[in-house]
Design an enzyme around this catalytic site. Structure first.
Site, PDB file in Angstrom:
ATOM      1  N   THR A   1      57.254-112.388  -4.112  1.00  0.00           N
ATOM      2  CA  THR A   1      55.916-112.776  -3.652  1.00  0.00           C
ATOM      3  C   THR A   1      55.840-112.664  -2.133  1.00  0.00           C
ATOM      4  O   THR A   1      54.915-112.054  -1.579  1.00  0.00           O
ATOM      5  CB  THR A   1      55.605-114.225  -4.098  1.00  0.00           C
ATOM      6  OG1 THR A   1      55.585-114.251  -5.524  1.00  0.00           O
ATOM      7  CG2 THR A   1      54.268-114.697  -3.561  1.00  0.00           C
TER       8      THR A   1
ATOM      9  N   CYS B   1      53.454-116.441 -14.306  1.00  0.00           N
ATOM     10  CA  CYS B   1      52.853-116.916 -13.053  1.00  0.00           C
ATOM     11  C   CYS B   1      51.377-117.258 -13.267  1.00  0.00           C
ATOM     12  O   CYS B   1      50.800-118.009 -12.519  1.00  0.00           O
ATOM     13  CB  CYS B   1      52.950-115.846 -11.969  1.00  0.00           C
ATOM     14  SG  CYS B   1      54.474-114.940 -11.998  1.00  0.00           S
TER      15      CYS B   1
ATOM     16  N   SER C   1      63.126-108.836  -6.593  1.00  0.00           N
ATOM     17  CA  SER C   1      63.204-110.265  -6.875  1.00  0.00           C
ATOM     18  C   SER C   1      64.544-110.540  -7.545  1.00  0.00           C
ATOM     19  O   SER C   1      64.837-109.976  -8.605  1.00  0.00           O
ATOM     20  CB  SER C   1      62.050-110.643  -7.812  1.00  0.00           C
ATOM     21  OG  SER C   1      62.181-111.980  -8.214  1.00  0.00           O
TER      22      SER C   1
ATOM     23  N   GLN D   1      60.309-105.859 -11.442  1.00  0.00           N
ATOM     24  CA  GLN D   1      60.654-105.795 -12.864  1.00  0.00           C
ATOM     25  C   GLN D   1      61.687-104.722 -13.174  1.00  0.00           C
ATOM     26  O   GLN D   1      62.317-104.771 -14.224  1.00  0.00           O
ATOM     27  CB  GLN D   1      59.392-105.542 -13.707  1.00  0.00           C
ATOM     28  CG  GLN D   1      58.464-106.742 -13.796  1.00  0.00           C
ATOM     29  CD  GLN D   1      59.041-107.863 -14.644  1.00  0.00           C
ATOM     30  OE1 GLN D   1      59.863-107.659 -15.534  1.00  0.00           O
ATOM     31  NE2 GLN D   1      58.601-109.079 -14.376  1.00  0.00           N
TER      32      GLN D   1
HETATM   33  N1  PMP Z   1      55.906-108.817  -8.858  1.00  0.00           N
HETATM   34  C1  PMP Z   1      56.091-108.745 -10.182  1.00  0.00           C
HETATM   35  C2  PMP Z   1      55.795-107.460 -10.902  1.00  0.00           C
HETATM   36  C3  PMP Z   1      56.560-109.846 -10.893  1.00  0.00           C
HETATM   37  O1  PMP Z   1      56.753-109.766 -12.216  1.00  0.00           O
HETATM   38  C4  PMP Z   1      56.821-111.055 -10.193  1.00  0.00           C
HETATM   39  C5  PMP Z   1      57.269-112.307 -10.928  1.00  0.00           C
HETATM   40  N2  PMP Z   1      56.513-112.602 -12.065  1.00  0.00           N
HETATM   41  C6  PMP Z   1      56.618-111.083  -8.806  1.00  0.00           C
HETATM   42  C7  PMP Z   1      56.165-109.945  -8.173  1.00  0.00           C
HETATM   43  C8  PMP Z   1      56.897-112.317  -7.995  1.00  0.00           C
HETATM   44  O2  PMP Z   1      58.283-112.482  -7.886  1.00  0.00           O
HETATM   45  P1  PMP Z   1      58.954-113.815  -7.295  1.00  0.00           P
HETATM   46  O3  PMP Z   1      59.059-114.771  -8.432  1.00  0.00           O
HETATM   47  O4  PMP Z   1      60.308-113.352  -6.808  1.00  0.00           O
HETATM   48  O5  PMP Z   1      58.100-114.288  -6.174  1.00  0.00           O
END
Ligand code: PMP
Length: 396
Positions: A79, A333, A206, A186
């Site tokens: 994020t 999320c 991530s 992903q």
């Molecule tokens: N981008 C994608 C495609 C995701 O699937 C996610 C998590 N659901 C994120 C960004 C955010 O990742 P993080 O939890 O490391 O902030």
């Protein structure tokens, strides 16, 4: 027929939301949580030992993505990395953005915020499989003048599993004078990637999606282009001035170990996950279940199954599955929101259809028996729903 009692702990089948750290990752992290404490930015022996461990992690991550260790900037997760990519690059000099409609909110929300600050934001359509074709991108970009901008796209979609042809999109972006940012949250560690060969300018990762600890991620920036970015956080100037704040050695070391393991096992891991998803779907097919597999049928995340099951609400299905298995009705999320997923709407599902989608994602610790168990629990849940609502049916 009476059902056996549910297990003490449901089966975890939500690896696309978060993948538990591998044992080797935990082992590598532990010394950095116990005896080896230090601030890695300190000049003394302990600090330098921690800094070296962080740089080894940086190198492992760079190897995984085919890049230069100098380009790896640690962040708190994808994020933050997506926010840094967009907000750090776009501004008065480079003030145009193209972003696909199926992106994660950590790309879409900063895009909206930048739009309020005067950046021109263009939303790109995808086809019904969720593919952003390079020909469609070229058509969009050629309509415009060549003032420099940024194209931002996810490599693998977290909700429907579709994988984009990043090398082709990078070529198209560059031919039209723009940079490409790739959200590889992903796919990193699951599908091969090569930032240098594919000429990717910016890329985010991530850790907790690839069996590393949560709370850390990275933005990769081509080291020759790093000076074009501005930081989001100002402070001690760590991470080449792009991300101030003390890097946590235990998180970086865990992330690095996860990258090293992923690099070594990537092909074997992918094949295993693909076969688990296949055997899960084979059971549904053998029972004649009416469903549609969303996303691209071939170019998709391994082990990722996104199903539209007409006539049943995803919340109802997941509620009945709750004691047996943990799956998802879309992006974790976004859960808690009542609105239909923007991704499902963008690939052509109606509001109602979007409420009938469940996602099951297999991972490293999933076994062949888990795929069979998941399919039989899903079928049993659907039978119970149909028994209750016999004949009532509702629209698609
Ligand atoms: N981008 C994608 C495609 C995701 O699937 C996610 C998590 N659901 C994120 C960004 C955010 O990742 P993080 O939890 O490391 O902030």
């Amino acid at each position: 027929m009476t059902q056996p009692a549910p297990p003490a702990e449901p089966l975890y089948l939500d690896f696309a939301a978060s993948a538990p750290p591998a044992e080797e990752v935990v082992d590598a992290m532990l010394p950095w949580l116990t005896g080896r404490h230090a601030n890695p930015h300190a000049d003394h022996w302990h600090g330098q030992r921690a800094a070296q461990a962080i740089d080894e992690a940086r190198a492992a991550i760079a190897t995984l993505i085919g890049g230069d260790p100098e380009g790896v900037i640690f962040t708190s997760g994808a994020t933050e990395a997506n926010n840094l990519a967009l907000t750090g690059l776009l501004g008065p000099q480079r003030n145009r953005l193209w972003v696909s409609k199926i992106e994660h909110k950590s790309l879409l929300a900063p895009a909206r915020a930048l739009e309020r600050d005067g950046v021109e934001v263009n939303m790109l359509d995808v086809d019904r499989q969720g593919r952003l074709r390079s020909s469609a991108l070229a058509e969009q970009l050629q309509r415009e003048d060549r003032r420099p901008g940024l194209v931002a796209v996810g490599h693998g979609n977290n909700e429907i599993g579709t994988i984009q042809d990043i090398a082709a999109l990078a070529r198209t972006a560059h031919e039209n004078g723009h940079w490409l940012h790739v959200d590889a949250s992903q796919t990193a560690g699951h599908n091969p990637l090569a930032v240098a060969d594919d000429e990717i300018d910016l890329l985010c990762l991530s850790s907790h999606k690839m069996y590393g600890p949560a709370g850390i991620g990275a933005l990769y920036v081509d080291p020759h282009q790093m000076s074009e970015l501005r930081p989001l956080l100002h402070g001690g100037g760590q991470e080449r001035g792009l991300r101030s704040g003390t890097v946590a050695p235990f998180l970086a070391v865990g992330f690095g170990k996860a990258a090293e393991l992923a690099h070594r096992r990537i092909d074997q891991h992918r094949q295993r996950l693909e076969s688990l998803a296949r055997s899960f779907l084979d059971v549904l097919d053998a029972q004649g279940l009416d469903y549609a597999l969303l996303g691209d049928p071939i170019e998709r995340l391994p082990g990722h199954v996104s199903l539209h099951i007409p006539g049943v609400w995803a919340d109802d299905v997941l509620g009945r599955l709750l004691p047996w298995l943990s799956a998802s009705s879309g992006a974790a999320c976004a859960s808690g929101e009542q609105k239909a997923s923007h991704v499902l709407r963008a690939v052509g599902l109606s509001e109602t259809q979007a409420s009938q989608v469940i996602r099951i994602s297999f991972g490293r610790t999933s076994q062949a028996s888990h795929a069979l168990e998941a399919a039989s629990q899903l079928l049993a849940a659907l039978r119970r729903i149909h028994a209750v609502e016999a004949g009532s049916g509702f629209g698609n």
